[in-house]
Design a protein around this motif. Structure first.
Motif, mmCIF file in Angstrom:
data_model
loop_
_atom_site.group_PDB
_atom_site.id
_atom_site.type_symbol
_atom_site.label_atom_id
_atom_site.label_comp_id
_atom_site.label_asym_id
_atom_site.label_seq_id
_atom_site.Cartn_x
_atom_site.Cartn_y
_atom_site.Cartn_z
ATOM 1 N N GLN A 1 0.818 -1.208 0.000
ATOM 2 C CA GLN A 1 0.000 0.000 0.000
ATOM 3 C C GLN A 1 0.855 1.264 0.000
ATOM 4 O O GLN A 1 2.011 1.240 0.400
ATOM 5 C CB GLN A 1 -0.907 -0.005 1.233
ATOM 6 N N GLU A 2 0.249 2.353 -0.405
ATOM 7 C CA GLU A 2 0.858 3.682 -0.352
ATOM 8 C C GLU A 2 2.179 3.775 -1.118
ATOM 9 O O GLU A 2 3.173 4.248 -0.602
ATOM 10 C CB GLU A 2 1.061 4.126 1.103
ATOM 11 N N ARG A 3 2.179 3.337 -2.340
ATOM 12 C CA ARG A 3 3.353 3.466 -3.201
ATOM 13 C C ARG A 3 3.161 4.661 -4.124
ATOM 14 O O ARG A 3 2.065 4.912 -4.594
ATOM 15 C CB ARG A 3 3.535 2.220 -4.070
ATOM 16 N N SER A 4 4.253 5.333 -4.431
ATOM 17 C CA SER A 4 4.179 6.392 -5.421
ATOM 18 C C SER A 4 4.047 5.735 -6.785
ATOM 19 O O SER A 4 4.306 4.538 -6.946
ATOM 20 C CB SER A 4 5.438 7.256 -5.369
ATOM 21 N N HIS A 5 3.658 6.483 -7.775
ATOM 22 C CA HIS A 5 3.526 5.949 -9.127
ATOM 23 C C HIS A 5 4.854 5.380 -9.606
ATOM 24 O O HIS A 5 4.899 4.291 -10.176
ATOM 25 C CB HIS A 5 3.029 7.041 -10.088
ATOM 26 N N GLN A 6 5.936 6.091 -9.358
ATOM 27 C CA GLN A 6 7.266 5.638 -9.771
ATOM 28 C C GLN A 6 7.634 4.324 -9.072
ATOM 29 O O GLN A 6 8.176 3.416 -9.693
ATOM 30 C CB GLN A 6 8.306 6.708 -9.458
ATOM 31 N N ASP A 7 7.337 4.211 -7.790
ATOM 32 C CA ASP A 7 7.617 2.972 -7.056
ATOM 33 C C ASP A 7 6.782 1.813 -7.590
ATOM 34 O O ASP A 7 7.271 0.687 -7.693
ATOM 35 C CB ASP A 7 7.340 3.142 -5.563
ATOM 36 N N LEU A 8 5.535 2.082 -7.928
ATOM 37 C CA LEU A 8 4.672 1.043 -8.467
ATOM 38 C C LEU A 8 5.177 0.556 -9.817
ATOM 39 O O LEU A 8 5.224 -0.649 -10.073
ATOM 40 C CB LEU A 8 3.235 1.557 -8.595
ATOM 41 N N VAL A 9 5.612 1.471 -10.674
ATOM 42 C CA VAL A 9 6.167 1.096 -11.973
ATOM 43 C C VAL A 9 7.417 0.244 -11.775
ATOM 44 O O VAL A 9 7.584 -0.798 -12.421
ATOM 45 C CB VAL A 9 6.468 2.345 -12.834
ATOM 46 N N ARG A 10 8.299 0.658 -10.878
ATOM 47 C CA ARG A 10 9.518 -0.114 -10.622
ATOM 48 C C ARG A 10 9.178 -1.497 -10.080
ATOM 49 O O ARG A 10 9.774 -2.499 -10.469
ATOM 50 C CB ARG A 10 10.431 0.614 -9.641
ATOM 51 N N TYR A 11 8.218 -1.577 -9.166
ATOM 52 C CA TYR A 11 7.768 -2.851 -8.606
ATOM 53 C C TYR A 11 7.320 -3.788 -9.732
ATOM 54 O O TYR A 11 7.736 -4.945 -9.797
ATOM 55 C CB TYR A 11 6.627 -2.608 -7.617
ATOM 56 N N LEU A 12 6.476 -3.293 -10.614
ATOM 57 C CA LEU A 12 5.965 -4.114 -11.707
ATOM 58 C C LEU A 12 7.069 -4.511 -12.688
ATOM 59 O O LEU A 12 7.115 -5.655 -13.154
ATOM 60 C CB LEU A 12 4.823 -3.388 -12.425
#
Length: 125
Positions: free
Chosen positions: A12-23
């Protein structure tokens, strides 16, 4: 800007950039697992004592790839445990393959998979 998601596999509570990197890291880890499966299942001459580890490595990588690619609703702890297990098995397999010159491709694929697993684990936090 903060992005919140209801999926238990994405913290939860990820920035857009963190979410892209995660994926991206999740996909890279799954792809590295697939590459490792192909390299570890290729026969490099007659059967040798380390072949059982190659088979185990291929099985673990295959299971990890499927978990990452096909089951996005898995909880983070389960993903973490599977990816850590995959990384550890890959490192063991790479060390064993290093002892056999004909298995250099397998060793390289295993190390690449272990690195991709580490990278993905970093994004899990």
């Amino acid at each position: 800007m903060t992005t919140t998601t209801s999926s238990p596999s994405v913290p939860q509570e990820r920035s857009h950039q963190d979410l892209v990197r995660y994926l991206e890291d999740r996909f890279a880890c799954a792809q590295a697992c697939d590459d490792c499966v192909r390299a570890c299942t290729r026969r490099q001459g007659p059967a040798e004592p380390g072949d059982a580890l190659n088979t185990t490595c291929a099985d673990v990588c295959d299971a990890t790839s499927r978990l990452l690619a096909e089951q996005p609703d898995q909880d983070e702890q389960r993903i973490r445990m599977q990816v850590e297990w995959c990384r550890d098995v890959c490192l063991q397999c790479a060390a064993l393959c290093d002892l056999r010159p004909a298995s250099a491709g397998c060793a390289q694929a295993c190390r690449g998979c272990a690195k991709a697993c580490d990278d993905f684990l970093t994004t899990l936090g």
